[in-house]
Enzyme design. Structure first.
Site, mmCIF file in Angstrom:
data_model
loop_
_atom_site.group_PDB
_atom_site.id
_atom_site.type_symbol
_atom_site.label_atom_id
_atom_site.label_comp_id
_atom_site.label_asym_id
_atom_site.label_seq_id
_atom_site.Cartn_x
_atom_site.Cartn_y
_atom_site.Cartn_z
ATOM 1 N N ALA A 19 4.506 2.150 -12.902
ATOM 2 C CA ALA A 19 4.653 2.028 -11.451
ATOM 3 C C ALA A 19 3.941 0.760 -11.001
ATOM 4 C CB ALA A 19 4.033 3.234 -10.754
ATOM 5 N N LYS A 20 4.164 0.366 -9.780
ATOM 6 C CA LYS A 20 3.412 -0.747 -9.189
ATOM 7 C C LYS A 20 3.493 -0.602 -7.681
ATOM 8 C CE LYS A 20 1.471 -4.541 -10.884
ATOM 9 N NZ LYS A 20 0.874 -4.512 -12.224
ATOM 10 N N GLY A 21 2.490 -1.141 -6.992
ATOM 11 C CA GLY A 21 2.522 -1.089 -5.532
ATOM 12 C C GLY A 21 2.043 -2.396 -4.959
#
Ligand code: GLU
Length: 429
Positions: free
Chosen positions: A117-119
């Site tokens: 994931a990444k944000g």
């Protein structure tokens, strides 16, 4: 074999530097090499969940501003989603999506039980007060409250965020669920369940894979000339560790300026100078000032791009003199530049291997937290080193066996493991 991306397009980017298209190209190449089924490729080309939230915040002036916050959850086939949250003006949904995909392959390659994931939020942290950053961070996490958790999705620091933001995130999540949940984020301060060795981990991992690559060439770090782009969390730690290992760090740079010394920089002195000089390298006496572009083309043995994406491109690749490029940043070499380095026999240690030290120690932090048993720094570094060295040799072996470059080898290992788990789990319903 073509991947079909369902991701919404935002600001048009020239195809060759769109980070998501670039990530898909690498995935497609791995899929071809592995002869993956088209349907599996289609699943892996698309993030499982794309979340964009509005973050309304009252600034110190009393004015209300709304920021867009992204969290892209690419895959949780192998375990909870895992990946950093970055605060940087260049953040876009497509960039975050590309980086989320990279996290999936990185975790699978390193054999740690996570998805990817990444944000991110498109802001320059230096334009906001500490109080404003705290309010932005807390509201972002409270908007994501149902989508994160220690067995769901575990954020961590990335560009523009650090242990400070992780403590705010841990606190916001904990207050919302009614009890302390240290395992919801990693890269936390030691006071709230962080791990020794986490801060230096990404830089240490990069140093370890370079050391192993040099060993394979019959060389050592001693006296090896290293140039490092970026002097923050990753580049700063890498510079320190290369210096301590006896390498000659001939150049470093931050976002505004670089410095060069043919005889090697005294890294502790450079750090002390920066601390006394508002984090600026400007005016450092024992070196020549150079630009960031010049740093990339210095006469060196090892080049460590540890800053932004797309730094080594078709335009400057022919001037790169290093024999080893270690991608401590994510995606610092464009697709075309990568081909050209390959053709010239330059060893490119790909990002999903070279910068994996951070997420490896995040994993060790999470494991220590879940088992309520904390290790000394020596143990953390040793466990991390074992995982990094093992992954490096697996990549080299795969590259030899299949006669493919190291990047493709790393991708085939990461993608192959996720694809295998996906077909073993099967599709629901
Ligand atoms: N942001 C780092 C990365 O890109 C660390 C991620 C993590 O620790 O979860 O690998």
């Amino acid at each position: 074999m073509i991947s079909t991306s369902l991701l919404p397009l935002e600001t048009p980017t020239p195809a060759h530097i769109c980070p998501f298209d670039q990530a898909c190209s690498y995935l497609e190449a791995a899929a071809r090499e592995l002869k993956l089924d088209q349907g599996i490729l289609e699943i892996l080309s698309n993030p499982r969940k794309v979340i964009t939230v509005s973050i309304p915040v009252k600034l110190d002036s009393g004015e209300i501003r709304v920021f867009a916050g992204h969290r892209v959850q690419h895959s949780d086939i192998l375990g909870p989603y895992k990946g950093g949250i970055r605060y940087h003006p260049a953040v876009t949904l497509r960039e975050v999506s590309a980086l989320a995909m990279l996290m999936t392959w990185k975790c699978a390659l390193l054999g740690i039980p996570y998805g990817g994931a990444k944000g991110g939020i498109a802001i320059a942290p230096k334009n906001y007060s500490v109080g404003e950053l705290e309010r932005i961070t807390r509201r972002f996490i409270s908007e994501l409250i149902k989508d994160i958790g220690p067995s769901v999705d575990i954020p961590a620091p990335d560009m523009g965020t650090s242990a400070r933001e992780m403590a705010w995130m841990m606190d916001t999540y904990s207050v919302n669920v009614g009890h302390a949940v240290p395992g919801v984020v990693t890269g936390k301060p030691l006071s709230v369940g962080g791990s020794l060795g986490r801060e230096m981990a990404t830089g240490r991992g990069a140093m370890i894979v370079v050391r192993e690559a040099l060993k394979d060439l019959g060389k050592s770090l001693q006296g090896t000339r290293v140039a490092i782009q970026g002097f923050g969390n990753v580049g700063g730690a890498a510079a320190q560790l290369f210096y301590e290992a006896g390498a000659k760090v001939i150049g470093v740079s931050n976002s505004t300026i670089g410095i060069y010394s043919e005889t090697g920089l005294d890294i502790p002195a450079v750090k002390a100078y920066m601390t006394a000089n508002h984090q600026s390298l400007l005016g450092y006496p024992q070196a020549t000032a150079i630009s960031n572009a010049e740093l990339l083309t210095l006469p060196c043995d090892v080049l460590v791009p540890a800053a932004l994406e797309n730094q080594i491109t078709e335009e400057n690749v022919n001037q790169v003199q290093a024999k080893i490029v270690a991608e401590a940043a994510n995606g610092p070499v464009t697709l075309e530049a990568d081909r050209s380095l390959q053709a010239r026999g330059v060893i490119v240690l790909p990002d999903i291997l070279a910068n994996a030290g951070g997420v490896v120690v995040s994993y060790l932090e999470w494991v220590q937290g879940l088992s309520y048993l904390f290790w000394d720094e020596e143990r953390v570094n040793r466990e991390m080193e074992n995982l990094m060295v093992h992954a490096y040799h697996e990549v080299v072996e795969q590259s030899r066996k299949r006669e493919i470059p190291l990047r493709l080898a790393a991708y085939t290992l990461g993608v192959g493991r996720v694809a295998k788990a996906l077909s073993d789990r099967g599709l629901y319903p």
